[in-house]
Design a protein around this motif. Sequence first.
Motif, PDB file in Angstrom:
ATOM      1  N   LYS A  61       0.819  -1.210   0.000  1.00  0.00           N
ATOM      2  CA  LYS A  61       0.000   0.000   0.000  1.00  0.00           C
ATOM      3  C   LYS A  61       0.854   1.261   0.000  1.00  0.00           C
ATOM      4  N   GLU A  62       2.071   1.156   0.545  1.00  0.00           N
ATOM      5  CA  GLU A  62       2.963   2.316   0.576  1.00  0.00           C
ATOM      6  C   GLU A  62       3.633   2.571  -0.768  1.00  0.00           C
ATOM      7  N   ILE A  63       3.768   1.540  -1.601  1.00  0.00           N
ATOM      8  CA  ILE A  63       4.479   1.725  -2.877  1.00  0.00           C
ATOM      9  C   ILE A  63       3.563   1.657  -4.089  1.00  0.00           C
ATOM     10  N   LYS A  64       2.297   1.263  -3.924  1.00  0.00           N
ATOM     11  CA  LYS A  64       1.473   1.032  -5.112  1.00  0.00           C
ATOM     12  C   LYS A  64       1.186   2.309  -5.893  1.00  0.00           C
ATOM     13  N   GLN A  65       1.345   3.485  -5.257  1.00  0.00           N
ATOM     14  CA  GLN A  65       1.146   4.741  -5.983  1.00  0.00           C
ATOM     15  C   GLN A  65       2.185   4.928  -7.086  1.00  0.00           C
ATOM     16  N   PHE A  66       3.282   4.176  -7.041  1.00  0.00           N
ATOM     17  CA  PHE A  66       4.335   4.323  -8.036  1.00  0.00           C
ATOM     18  C   PHE A  66       4.169   3.368  -9.211  1.00  0.00           C
ATOM     19  N   GLY A  67       3.049   2.659  -9.259  1.00  0.00           N
ATOM     20  CA  GLY A  67       2.741   1.803 -10.395  1.00  0.00           C
ATOM     21  C   GLY A  67       1.631   2.393 -11.232  1.00  0.00           C
ATOM     22  N   ASN A  68       1.486   1.870 -12.427  1.00  0.00           N
ATOM     23  CA  ASN A  68       0.399   2.284 -13.307  1.00  0.00           C
ATOM     24  C   ASN A  68       0.125   1.138 -14.266  1.00  0.00           C
ATOM     25  N   HIS A  69      -0.746   1.350 -15.214  1.00  0.00           N
ATOM     26  CA  HIS A  69      -1.152   0.272 -16.098  1.00  0.00           C
ATOM     27  C   HIS A  69       0.009  -0.219 -16.962  1.00  0.00           C
ATOM     28  N   SER A  70      -0.088  -1.470 -17.360  1.00  0.00           N
ATOM     29  CA  SER A  70       0.879  -2.150 -18.213  1.00  0.00           C
ATOM     30  C   SER A  70       2.263  -2.187 -17.569  1.00  0.00           C
ATOM     31  N   ARG A  71       3.320  -1.875 -18.343  1.00  0.00           N
ATOM     32  CA  ARG A  71       4.687  -2.048 -17.844  1.00  0.00           C
ATOM     33  C   ARG A  71       5.041  -1.109 -16.700  1.00  0.00           C
ATOM     34  N   ALA A  72       4.345  -0.003 -16.570  1.00  0.00           N
ATOM     35  CA  ALA A  72       4.635   0.934 -15.484  1.00  0.00           C
ATOM     36  C   ALA A  72       4.377   0.317 -14.117  1.00  0.00           C
ATOM     37  N   ALA A  73       3.638  -0.786 -14.069  1.00  0.00           N
ATOM     38  CA  ALA A  73       3.387  -1.481 -12.804  1.00  0.00           C
ATOM     39  C   ALA A  73       4.492  -2.469 -12.466  1.00  0.00           C
TER      40      ALA A  73
END
Length: 489
Positions: free
Chosen positions: A137-149
Amino acid sequence: MNKFKHLFQLLKDRPEPSISPKQPTDLPAGDRRSFLRNSALGGLSMGMLLDGKVEQEMEFLTQKVQKASKPSDLKITDLRVAHLVGVPFGSPIIRIDTNQGLVGWGEVRDGASPNYALMLKSRLLGKNPCNVEKVFKEIKQFGNHSRAAGGVCGVEMALWDLAGKAYGVPVYQMLGGKYRDFVRLYADTPEGKTYEEFAQNMAKRRDQGYTFLKMDFGIGMLADQKDALVGAKQWSVRQQWNDREPGKFGNYANTKHPFTRIQVTKKGLDQLVEHVGRVREIVGYETPLAADHFGHFDVNTAIQIGQAMEPFRLAWLEDMVPWFYTDQWKQISDAITTPTLTGEDIYLKEEFIKLIDARAIDMIHPDLASSGGILETKKIGDYAEEKGIPMAMHFAGSPISMMANVHCAAATENFVALEHHGVDVAGWEDIVTGLKPIADKGFVRVPDKPGLGVELNEEVAKRYLKKDTPWFAPTDSWNSRDSNDREWS
């Protein structure tokens, strides 16, 4: 008697060790303490041979007790990466080190940058990896759809690997247990230059034991056929994945499907029907056969192709339009009887929930290395299961990521099949140790070893290292945070 009293006191005062996989983890805490003490005392007859030297006797008696891992005190001390290629694509492998010598393995999604993981290091140092959901939950803000996750998901895999090793249990057990002992695989099949060659490839897959297959077909096959397509001449329709091909109207690979305005003619549809029909004859109807990579066209053309394919009872039609066009997906699904499927580029459960609640698709297809990792993907699968929606899983990486998928699939009730893109990669299974063979007659046996159940085979993995990149080099430049991460005021 004084020596025995001293020995019993030492045993009594000794901190409770972590439970190893070979110790009885199903006993209550108090009974485990008794078991460990009794086990140690069982060696008194040997220990007493040390001529009254109590400290040496204690060292002998407890030599097989695991002392390295105390889960509550486990801390992350380092994160490093090694970028492998050709497995079958580019797959950065993550190694997370701890203060107790335990190592966790994870993997950034195929085609993504190792930096997606390295940027998270400063947020991980000093954290207890056993608190998987809290750290996620502390790091999930740094992901996004597709490869950015890729970084967030790869780290999450490694956290589960560490947690399982610390507690001496396989990851699936920490997810609530398993529904199955074997995870079914589905495999892409090389088409070949002729139908005869394609038939040989299909026979090879059957001989390998695969009971679920997937094929690619689409408007790229019609690019050179007269009167098969409308409006395609100015687009590079063969370059569905090559985003370096400019084209006269723009970049075909990066132009969303509805905006190309390409259409398929009756002649083009007839050629696609003939092709799929011949493939179905080769495969037969006993084996499920899915389809993917159709090209970039609008919802109307997608419906026409879907309706034309109905006689062949395909397992699903995959990614006919981008996943975020929920209303268009519902149009397609409502207009055809062949199951529809999407999801390999979706990050987190919220967007899956939109598609499921709208009844826009018949099946979901998360890629665990993009969807949020092991636990988030299980949550996605569980939500779909409650709504009566099956889950297939997309995967195209090394055995590290595959094992993360295997544990999630084992623990999720509505799972159907897991993709395997590395079937024809020589030496693919040797990249890890701990499970051999990995793929056996189209299935993977769910491992019972702690964590993911495998370890990186560095000698073999180095053969796949990307040219001019380091092998798990120090990453001190990523140690310090340089921003405030709070998402609220």
